[in-house]
Design a protein around this motif. Structure first.
Motif, mmCIF file in Angstrom:
data_model
loop_
_atom_site.group_PDB
_atom_site.id
_atom_site.type_symbol
_atom_site.label_atom_id
_atom_site.label_comp_id
_atom_site.label_asym_id
_atom_site.label_seq_id
_atom_site.Cartn_x
_atom_site.Cartn_y
_atom_site.Cartn_z
ATOM 1 N N ARG A 1 12.135 9.058 0.541
ATOM 2 C CA ARG A 1 12.742 7.723 0.647
ATOM 3 C C ARG A 1 12.996 7.345 2.099
ATOM 4 O O ARG A 1 12.827 6.190 2.483
ATOM 5 N N GLN A 2 13.408 8.314 2.913
ATOM 6 C CA GLN A 2 13.628 8.047 4.333
ATOM 7 C C GLN A 2 12.318 7.665 5.019
ATOM 8 O O GLN A 2 12.272 6.706 5.798
ATOM 9 N N ILE A 3 11.273 8.412 4.750
ATOM 10 C CA ILE A 3 9.977 8.137 5.369
ATOM 11 C C ILE A 3 9.476 6.761 4.952
ATOM 12 O O ILE A 3 9.042 5.957 5.794
ATOM 13 N N LEU A 4 9.539 6.471 3.654
ATOM 14 C CA LEU A 4 9.091 5.165 3.172
ATOM 15 C C LEU A 4 9.955 4.051 3.763
ATOM 16 O O LEU A 4 9.441 2.994 4.137
ATOM 17 N N GLY A 5 11.243 4.276 3.860
ATOM 18 C CA GLY A 5 12.134 3.280 4.459
ATOM 19 C C GLY A 5 11.790 3.022 5.911
ATOM 20 O O GLY A 5 11.769 1.871 6.362
ATOM 21 N N ASP A 6 11.516 4.083 6.658
ATOM 22 C CA ASP A 6 11.118 3.927 8.058
ATOM 23 C C ASP A 6 9.836 3.120 8.169
ATOM 24 O O ASP A 6 9.701 2.263 9.046
ATOM 25 N N LEU A 7 8.890 3.398 7.292
ATOM 26 C CA LEU A 7 7.632 2.656 7.322
ATOM 27 C C LEU A 7 7.855 1.189 6.966
ATOM 28 O O LEU A 7 7.238 0.304 7.561
ATOM 29 N N ARG A 8 8.732 0.930 6.020
ATOM 30 C CA ARG A 8 9.016 -0.461 5.619
ATOM 31 C C ARG A 8 9.755 -1.216 6.710
ATOM 32 O O ARG A 8 9.588 -2.425 6.863
ATOM 33 N N ASN A 9 10.602 -0.525 7.449
ATOM 34 C CA ASN A 9 11.503 -1.184 8.403
ATOM 35 C C ASN A 9 11.010 -1.176 9.837
ATOM 36 O O ASN A 9 11.799 -1.090 10.747
ATOM 37 N N THR B 1 16.430 16.913 -2.621
ATOM 38 C CA THR B 1 16.294 16.906 -1.161
ATOM 39 C C THR B 1 14.977 16.270 -0.749
ATOM 40 O O THR B 1 14.940 15.417 0.144
ATOM 41 N N VAL B 2 13.901 16.664 -1.399
ATOM 42 C CA VAL B 2 12.581 16.122 -1.061
ATOM 43 C C VAL B 2 12.520 14.630 -1.380
ATOM 44 O O VAL B 2 11.951 13.847 -0.620
ATOM 45 N N THR B 3 13.141 14.218 -2.471
ATOM 46 C CA THR B 3 13.193 12.791 -2.818
ATOM 47 C C THR B 3 13.877 12.002 -1.707
ATOM 48 O O THR B 3 13.400 10.925 -1.310
ATOM 49 N N THR B 4 14.957 12.537 -1.182
ATOM 50 C CA THR B 4 15.659 11.880 -0.073
ATOM 51 C C THR B 4 14.750 11.763 1.139
ATOM 52 O O THR B 4 14.690 10.709 1.788
ATOM 53 N N LEU C 1 0.809 -1.218 0.000
ATOM 54 C CA LEU C 1 0.000 0.000 0.000
ATOM 55 C C LEU C 1 0.845 1.273 0.000
ATOM 56 O O LEU C 1 0.332 2.352 -0.290
ATOM 57 N N LEU C 2 2.126 1.132 0.316
ATOM 58 C CA LEU C 2 2.984 2.319 0.319
ATOM 59 C C LEU C 2 3.090 2.874 -1.101
ATOM 60 O O LEU C 2 3.290 2.127 -2.050
ATOM 61 N N PRO C 3 2.961 4.183 -1.228
ATOM 62 C CA PRO C 3 3.033 4.773 -2.573
ATOM 63 C C PRO C 3 4.460 4.778 -3.101
ATOM 64 O O PRO C 3 5.429 4.782 -2.336
ATOM 65 N N ALA C 4 4.577 4.801 -4.405
ATOM 66 C CA ALA C 4 5.889 4.930 -5.043
ATOM 67 C C ALA C 4 6.416 6.345 -4.820
ATOM 68 O O ALA C 4 5.631 7.298 -4.680
ATOM 69 N N VAL C 5 7.718 6.479 -4.789
ATOM 70 C CA VAL C 5 8.344 7.790 -4.590
ATOM 71 C C VAL C 5 7.839 8.779 -5.640
ATOM 72 O O VAL C 5 7.475 9.919 -5.315
ATOM 73 N N GLU C 6 7.793 8.362 -6.881
ATOM 74 C CA GLU C 6 7.357 9.254 -7.963
ATOM 75 C C GLU C 6 5.925 9.728 -7.754
ATOM 76 O O GLU C 6 5.601 10.890 -8.018
ATOM 77 N N ALA D 1 -5.257 5.417 0.766
ATOM 78 C CA ALA D 1 -5.235 6.874 0.899
ATOM 79 C C ALA D 1 -4.666 7.285 2.261
ATOM 80 O O ALA D 1 -3.913 8.254 2.359
ATOM 81 N N GLN D 2 -5.000 6.541 3.294
ATOM 82 C CA GLN D 2 -4.463 6.849 4.615
ATOM 83 C C GLN D 2 -2.963 6.578 4.678
ATOM 84 O O GLN D 2 -2.217 7.343 5.270
ATOM 85 N N VAL D 3 -2.532 5.516 4.041
ATOM 86 C CA VAL D 3 -1.107 5.205 4.002
ATOM 87 C C VAL D 3 -0.355 6.286 3.267
ATOM 88 O O VAL D 3 0.691 6.763 3.711
ATOM 89 N N GLU D 4 -0.891 6.723 2.131
ATOM 90 C CA GLU D 4 -0.243 7.808 1.375
ATOM 91 C C GLU D 4 -0.177 9.071 2.222
ATOM 92 O O GLU D 4 0.806 9.802 2.173
ATOM 93 N N GLY D 5 -1.195 9.318 3.027
ATOM 94 C CA GLY D 5 -1.210 10.482 3.899
ATOM 95 C C GLY D 5 -0.084 10.470 4.923
ATOM 96 O O GLY D 5 0.365 11.531 5.360
ATOM 97 N N LEU D 6 0.387 9.305 5.296
ATOM 98 C CA LEU D 6 1.528 9.210 6.219
ATOM 99 C C LEU D 6 2.793 9.745 5.593
ATOM 100 O O LEU D 6 3.666 10.274 6.265
ATOM 101 N N VAL D 7 2.886 9.592 4.289
ATOM 102 C CA VAL D 7 4.094 9.998 3.578
ATOM 103 C C VAL D 7 4.011 11.468 3.166
ATOM 104 O O VAL D 7 4.987 12.198 3.238
#
Length: 67
Positions: free
Chosen positions: A41-49, A35-38, A11-16, A60-66
């Motif tokens: 990626r950090q936020i998504l990595g934290d959520l994955r890990n 900078t924003v891409t980094t 459910l995590l959105p793609a960076v793009e 939609a709620q998951v995307e809102g976390l990012v």
């Protein structure tokens, strides 16, 4: 990792996708896309890990976390 955790991670959105959200486009204009891409990626990595078990099943709620 069990199947529920894998399902949540999907459910995590793609960076793009995140980079194309209007609010994020504005942040890119202010801080620069690299900078924003980094940050994304950090936020998504934290959520994955470590927080995948806490993710909603609503994309939609998951995307809102990012965003």
């Amino acid at each position: 990792m069990n199947s529920d955790e894998r399902k949540s991670l999907r459910l995590l959105p793609a960076v793009e996708r995140v980079l194309n959200v209007p609010q994020v486009v504005a942040i890119c204009a202010q801080f620069g896309r690299p900078t924003v891409t980094t940050w994304i990626r950090q936020i998504l990595g934290d959520l994955r890990n470590g927080q995948s078990d806490q993710l909603s099943e609503d994309a939609a709620q998951v995307e809102g976390l990012v965003v």
